[in-house]
Enzyme design. Structure first.
Site, PDB file in Angstrom:
ATOM      1  N   GLU A  90      36.497  41.936  70.182  1.00  0.00           N
ATOM      2  CA  GLU A  90      35.301  42.602  69.457  1.00  0.00           C
ATOM      3  C   GLU A  90      34.206  42.063  69.161  1.00  0.00           C
ATOM      4  OE1 GLU A  90      34.925  44.350  66.435  1.00  0.00           O
ATOM      5  OE2 GLU A  90      34.941  44.145  64.857  1.00  0.00           O
ATOM      6  N   ASP A  91      32.612  43.221  68.956  1.00  0.00           N
ATOM      7  CA  ASP A  91      31.592  42.773  69.193  1.00  0.00           C
ATOM      8  C   ASP A  91      31.028  41.855  68.009  1.00  0.00           C
ATOM      9  OD1 ASP A  91      31.625  44.350  66.909  1.00  0.00           O
ATOM     10  OD2 ASP A  91      30.280  45.889  67.443  1.00  0.00           O
ATOM     11  N   ASP A 130      31.638  38.443  61.385  1.00  0.00           N
ATOM     12  CA  ASP A 130      30.497  38.394  60.563  1.00  0.00           C
ATOM     13  C   ASP A 130      31.170  37.574  59.425  1.00  0.00           C
ATOM     14  OD1 ASP A 130      28.206  38.893  59.594  1.00  0.00           O
ATOM     15  OD2 ASP A 130      28.879  41.079  58.789  1.00  0.00           O
ATOM     16  N   PHE A 181      20.392  40.919  62.385  1.00  0.00           N
ATOM     17  CA  PHE A 181      21.171  42.324  62.202  1.00  0.00           C
ATOM     18  C   PHE A 181      20.652  43.015  63.320  1.00  0.00           C
ATOM     19  CE2 PHE A 181      22.253  46.378  62.345  1.00  0.00           C
ATOM     20  CZ  PHE A 181      23.950  46.260  61.728  1.00  0.00           C
ATOM     21  N   ARG A 192      24.275  52.333  70.786  1.00  0.00           N
ATOM     22  CA  ARG A 192      24.464  51.236  71.054  1.00  0.00           C
ATOM     23  C   ARG A 192      24.253  51.139  72.330  1.00  0.00           C
ATOM     24  NH1 ARG A 192      29.070  51.126  67.333  1.00  0.00           N
ATOM     25  NH2 ARG A 192      29.032  52.546  65.959  1.00  0.00           N
TER      26      ARG A 192
HETATM   27  P1  IMP Z   1      32.746  41.703  59.622  1.00  0.00           P
HETATM   28  O1  IMP Z   1      34.154  43.048  58.938  1.00  0.00           O
HETATM   29  O2  IMP Z   1      32.002  41.340  58.436  1.00  0.00           O
HETATM   30  O3  IMP Z   1      33.412  40.576  60.192  1.00  0.00           O
HETATM   31  O4  IMP Z   1      32.614  43.101  60.251  1.00  0.00           O
HETATM   32  C1  IMP Z   1      31.978  43.062  61.501  1.00  0.00           C
HETATM   33  C2  IMP Z   1      31.303  44.535  62.311  1.00  0.00           C
HETATM   34  O5  IMP Z   1      30.660  44.380  61.682  1.00  0.00           O
HETATM   35  C3  IMP Z   1      31.418  44.086  63.451  1.00  0.00           C
HETATM   36  O6  IMP Z   1      32.599  44.804  64.523  1.00  0.00           O
HETATM   37  C4  IMP Z   1      30.414  45.192  63.208  1.00  0.00           C
HETATM   38  O7  IMP Z   1      30.483  46.446  63.445  1.00  0.00           O
HETATM   39  C5  IMP Z   1      29.432  45.311  62.378  1.00  0.00           C
HETATM   40  N1  IMP Z   1      28.737  44.208  61.981  1.00  0.00           N
HETATM   41  C6  IMP Z   1      28.266  43.194  61.762  1.00  0.00           C
HETATM   42  N2  IMP Z   1      27.903  42.617  61.840  1.00  0.00           N
HETATM   43  C7  IMP Z   1      26.108  43.371  62.670  1.00  0.00           C
HETATM   44  C8  IMP Z   1      25.203  43.769  63.238  1.00  0.00           C
HETATM   45  O8  IMP Z   1      24.129  42.297  63.250  1.00  0.00           O
HETATM   46  N3  IMP Z   1      25.006  44.557  63.681  1.00  0.00           N
HETATM   47  C9  IMP Z   1      26.140  45.370  64.422  1.00  0.00           C
HETATM   48  N4  IMP Z   1      27.056  45.295  63.313  1.00  0.00           N
HETATM   49  C10 IMP Z   1      26.996  44.319  62.493  1.00  0.00           C
HETATM   50 MG    MG Z   2      32.590  46.841  65.313  1.00  0.00          MG
END
Ligand code: IMP
Ligand code: MG
Length: 180
Positions: free
Chosen positions: A101-102, A105, A154, A167
């Site tokens: 995963e990238d 969050d 962000f 991207r």
């Molecule tokens: P989570 O479910 O809140 O952990 O969300 C994770 C997803 O939110 C990541 O896979 C990203 O796609 C998106 N995301 C969260 N923070 C960022 C950011 O700073 N930049 C771009 N995408 C983000």
């Molecule tokens: Mg993502």
């Protein structure tokens, strides 16, 4: 002075820093899975570039699969609704799985995926996240491999988007709030 790109964006991690850290993560994964087979499951689309580099830093016998998810109500995160848009192509029962995963969050996405994958009884399940924002966590979840831990910023580039843009930036940059 902070490094800027040709687009005038502030760089948080350069392509060289990313490459160095991804190589280390790959070495650790290779060490941990020595003699085993591995299925890397990339979370589309953000993790596509990270997976392509991480996979080439890992020297165990590896296959790929991809899932895609969408999260509802980003503005209303307490709902925690995550929907599967694209499922796995191949069964993972009895396999060593690494979710790639990238960004970790709030943790809602990875908590959802982990729960779903565990129902398929993999041999092992690990998580690799390039970035981690621990201060944002809603779900109790940690990655086994983290590239960089960052504050609540962000970021864009190296697969990560703002409204599907940026991207393809080779560096990880900060999203300027005035152009958001
Ligand atoms: P989570 O479910 O809140 O952990 O969300 C994770 C997803 O939110 C990541 O896979 C990203 O796609 C998106 N995301 C969260 N923070 C960022 C950011 O700073 N930049 C771009 N995408 C983000
Ligand atoms: Mg993502």
């Amino acid at each position: 002075m902070a490094t800027t790109t040709t687009l005038g964006l502030e760089v948080l991690f350069t392509r060289e820093q990313i490459a160095g850290r991804v190589r280390q993560m790959g070495e650790q994964i290779t060490h941990d899975l020595a003699g085993e087979k591995l299925v890397m499951i990339g979370v589309l689309k953000g993790a596509a570039i990270f997976l392509s580099d991480l996979a080439r830093s890992v020297s165990v016998d590896t296959t790929f699969d991809f899932v895609a998810v969408s999260s509802y109500g980003k503005s209303n995160r307490t709902s925690g609704a995550v929907k599967l848009i694209k499922d796995l192509d191949e069964p993972i029962e009895g396999k060593n799985v690494l979710i790639v995963e990238d960004i970790l969050d709030t943790g809602l996405t990875l908590a959802y995926l982990r729960k779903m994958f565990l129902q398929h009884h993999p041999k092992s399940l690990r998580i690799a996240a390039l970035l981690d924002k621990p201060s944002r966590r809603i779900e109790q979840i940690e990655a086994d491999y983290v590239g960089f831990s960052i504050p609540n910023l962000f970021v864009i580039g190296y697969g990560m988007d703002f409204a599907e843009r940026y991207r393809n930036l080779p560096d990880i940059c900060l999203m300027p709030t005035e152009t958001a």
